[in-house]
Design a protein around this motif. Sequence first.
Motif, PDB file in Angstrom:
ATOM      1  N   LEU A   1     110.046  97.089  37.888  1.00  0.00           N
ATOM      2  CA  LEU A   1     108.928  97.513  38.058  1.00  0.00           C
ATOM      3  C   LEU A   1     108.384  97.430  39.206  1.00  0.00           C
ATOM      4  N   GLN A   2     107.213  98.678  39.213  1.00  0.00           N
ATOM      5  CA  GLN A   2     107.127  99.082  40.006  1.00  0.00           C
ATOM      6  C   GLN A   2     104.839  98.934  40.293  1.00  0.00           C
ATOM      7  N   ALA A   3     104.809  97.515  40.980  1.00  0.00           N
ATOM      8  CA  ALA A   3     103.566  97.719  40.614  1.00  0.00           C
ATOM      9  C   ALA A   3     103.372  98.518  42.158  1.00  0.00           C
ATOM     10  N   SER A   4     101.665  98.835  41.864  1.00  0.00           N
ATOM     11  CA  SER A   4     100.885 100.135  43.161  1.00  0.00           C
ATOM     12  C   SER A   4      99.225  99.730  43.174  1.00  0.00           C
ATOM     13  N   GLY A   5      99.164 100.066  43.973  1.00  0.00           N
ATOM     14  CA  GLY A   5      97.532 100.576  43.722  1.00  0.00           C
ATOM     15  C   GLY A   5      96.899  99.323  44.526  1.00  0.00           C
ATOM     16  N   GLY A   6      96.907  98.805  44.956  1.00  0.00           N
ATOM     17  CA  GLY A   6      96.727  97.720  46.433  1.00  0.00           C
ATOM     18  C   GLY A   6      95.804  98.311  47.282  1.00  0.00           C
ATOM     19  N   GLY A   7      94.995  97.768  47.856  1.00  0.00           N
ATOM     20  CA  GLY A   7      94.551  98.607  49.376  1.00  0.00           C
ATOM     21  C   GLY A   7      93.796  97.360  50.064  1.00  0.00           C
ATOM     22  N   THR A   8      92.676  98.312  50.407  1.00  0.00           N
ATOM     23  CA  THR A   8      91.366  97.328  51.301  1.00  0.00           C
ATOM     24  C   THR A   8      90.498  97.719  50.284  1.00  0.00           C
ATOM     25  N   ALA A   9      88.973  96.905  49.944  1.00  0.00           N
ATOM     26  CA  ALA A   9      88.161  97.184  49.268  1.00  0.00           C
ATOM     27  C   ALA A   9      87.244  96.529  49.981  1.00  0.00           C
ATOM     28  N   PRO A  10      86.021  97.020  50.009  1.00  0.00           N
ATOM     29  CA  PRO A  10      84.359  95.327  50.729  1.00  0.00           C
ATOM     30  C   PRO A  10      84.955  94.886  49.362  1.00  0.00           C
ATOM     31  N   ALA A  11      84.129  93.611  49.566  1.00  0.00           N
ATOM     32  CA  ALA A  11      83.360  93.006  48.376  1.00  0.00           C
ATOM     33  C   ALA A  11      82.836  93.851  47.886  1.00  0.00           C
ATOM     34  N   GLY A  12      82.565  93.109  47.307  1.00  0.00           N
ATOM     35  CA  GLY A  12      81.676  94.089  45.996  1.00  0.00           C
ATOM     36  C   GLY A  12      82.561  95.154  44.841  1.00  0.00           C
ATOM     37  N   GLY A  13      83.349  95.963  45.289  1.00  0.00           N
ATOM     38  CA  GLY A  13      83.724  96.596  45.318  1.00  0.00           C
ATOM     39  C   GLY A  13      84.915  96.745  44.655  1.00  0.00           C
ATOM     40  N   SER A  14      86.018  97.667  44.498  1.00  0.00           N
ATOM     41  CA  SER A  14      86.941  97.691  42.930  1.00  0.00           C
ATOM     42  C   SER A  14      88.542  98.458  43.061  1.00  0.00           C
ATOM     43  N   LEU A  15      89.573  98.158  42.755  1.00  0.00           N
ATOM     44  CA  LEU A  15      90.226  98.446  42.127  1.00  0.00           C
ATOM     45  C   LEU A  15      91.080  98.353  41.329  1.00  0.00           C
ATOM     46  N   VAL A  16      91.971  99.666  41.549  1.00  0.00           N
ATOM     47  CA  VAL A  16      92.646  99.558  39.834  1.00  0.00           C
ATOM     48  C   VAL A  16      94.446  99.516  40.511  1.00  0.00           C
ATOM     49  N   LEU A  17      94.914  98.374  39.960  1.00  0.00           N
ATOM     50  CA  LEU A  17      96.269  97.803  40.418  1.00  0.00           C
ATOM     51  C   LEU A  17      96.994  98.317  38.651  1.00  0.00           C
ATOM     52  N   SER A  18      98.285  99.648  38.838  1.00  0.00           N
ATOM     53  CA  SER A  18      99.361  99.623  37.973  1.00  0.00           C
ATOM     54  C   SER A  18     100.771  99.131  38.447  1.00  0.00           C
ATOM     55  N   CYS A  19     101.128  99.010  37.434  1.00  0.00           N
ATOM     56  CA  CYS A  19     102.917  98.244  36.941  1.00  0.00           C
ATOM     57  C   CYS A  19     103.085  98.620  35.580  1.00  0.00           C
ATOM     58  N   ALA A  20     104.185 100.054  36.482  1.00  0.00           N
ATOM     59  CA  ALA A  20     105.032 101.237  36.114  1.00  0.00           C
ATOM     60  C   ALA A  20     106.586 100.214  35.770  1.00  0.00           C
ATOM     61  N   ALA A  21     106.675  99.951  34.260  1.00  0.00           N
ATOM     62  CA  ALA A  21     107.839 100.001  33.690  1.00  0.00           C
ATOM     63  C   ALA A  21     109.157 100.920  33.926  1.00  0.00           C
ATOM     64  N   SER A  22     110.437 100.588  33.825  1.00  0.00           N
ATOM     65  CA  SER A  22     110.991 101.404  34.409  1.00  0.00           C
ATOM     66  C   SER A  22     111.994 102.046  32.743  1.00  0.00           C
ATOM     67  N   LYS A  23     111.460 101.024  31.634  1.00  0.00           N
ATOM     68  CA  LYS A  23     112.370 101.237  30.598  1.00  0.00           C
ATOM     69  C   LYS A  23     111.064 100.535  29.578  1.00  0.00           C
ATOM     70  N   ARG A  24     111.121 100.808  28.230  1.00  0.00           N
ATOM     71  CA  ARG A  24     110.997 100.271  26.917  1.00  0.00           C
ATOM     72  C   ARG A  24     110.956  98.314  26.999  1.00  0.00           C
ATOM     73  N   THR A  25     110.980  97.868  28.227  1.00  0.00           N
ATOM     74  CA  THR A  25     111.451  96.620  28.012  1.00  0.00           C
ATOM     75  C   THR A  25     109.940  95.877  27.334  1.00  0.00           C
ATOM     76  N   SER A  26     108.834  96.336  27.684  1.00  0.00           N
ATOM     77  CA  SER A  26     107.931  95.849  27.789  1.00  0.00           C
ATOM     78  C   SER A  26     106.879  95.862  26.688  1.00  0.00           C
ATOM     79  N   SER A  27     107.448  96.363  25.419  1.00  0.00           N
ATOM     80  CA  SER A  27     106.845  97.033  24.826  1.00  0.00           C
ATOM     81  C   SER A  27     107.237  96.189  23.829  1.00  0.00           C
ATOM     82  N   ASN A  28     107.868  95.128  24.160  1.00  0.00           N
ATOM     83  CA  ASN A  28     107.600  94.181  22.295  1.00  0.00           C
ATOM     84  C   ASN A  28     107.631  93.030  23.393  1.00  0.00           C
TER      85      ASN A  28
END
Length: 123
Positions: free
Chosen positions: A3-30
């Motif tokens: 699993l590869q998590a990404s999208g972290g960083g620094t944001a101001p209070a009240g701000g927004s971020l979007v994190l992603s989690c990509a799986a290497s195979k379709r193990t998460s499909s079920n």
Amino acid sequence: VQLQASGGGTAPAGGSLVLSCAASKRTSSNNGVGWFRQAPGKEREFVAGISWSGESTPYPDSVKGRFTISRDRAKNTVFLQMSGLKPEDTAVYYCAVSRTSYAPTGYPQYNYWGQGTLVTVSS
């Protein structure tokens, strides 16, 4: 399985971020997928989950109404959209695949984990 998590960083209070989690195979499909976070000196905390069907998306009160979890099956990716960020949201965020089709709140219920991505919210 990786699993590869990404999208972290620094944001101001009240701000927004979007994190992603990509799986290497379709193990998460079920399986359910969850996001957890861990701040220094604190226990790992469940912040969002999504069942395999997508019909169940539990959130704790601390993030309800501010965080939204979703999944793109075609891309084997789960997203965590975070808005209205607060300094107390600062932590390392981890995605994980559940042992079942649901997304329970307890981390022992998950058997595959990503490496974590750091989110820092400045006041």
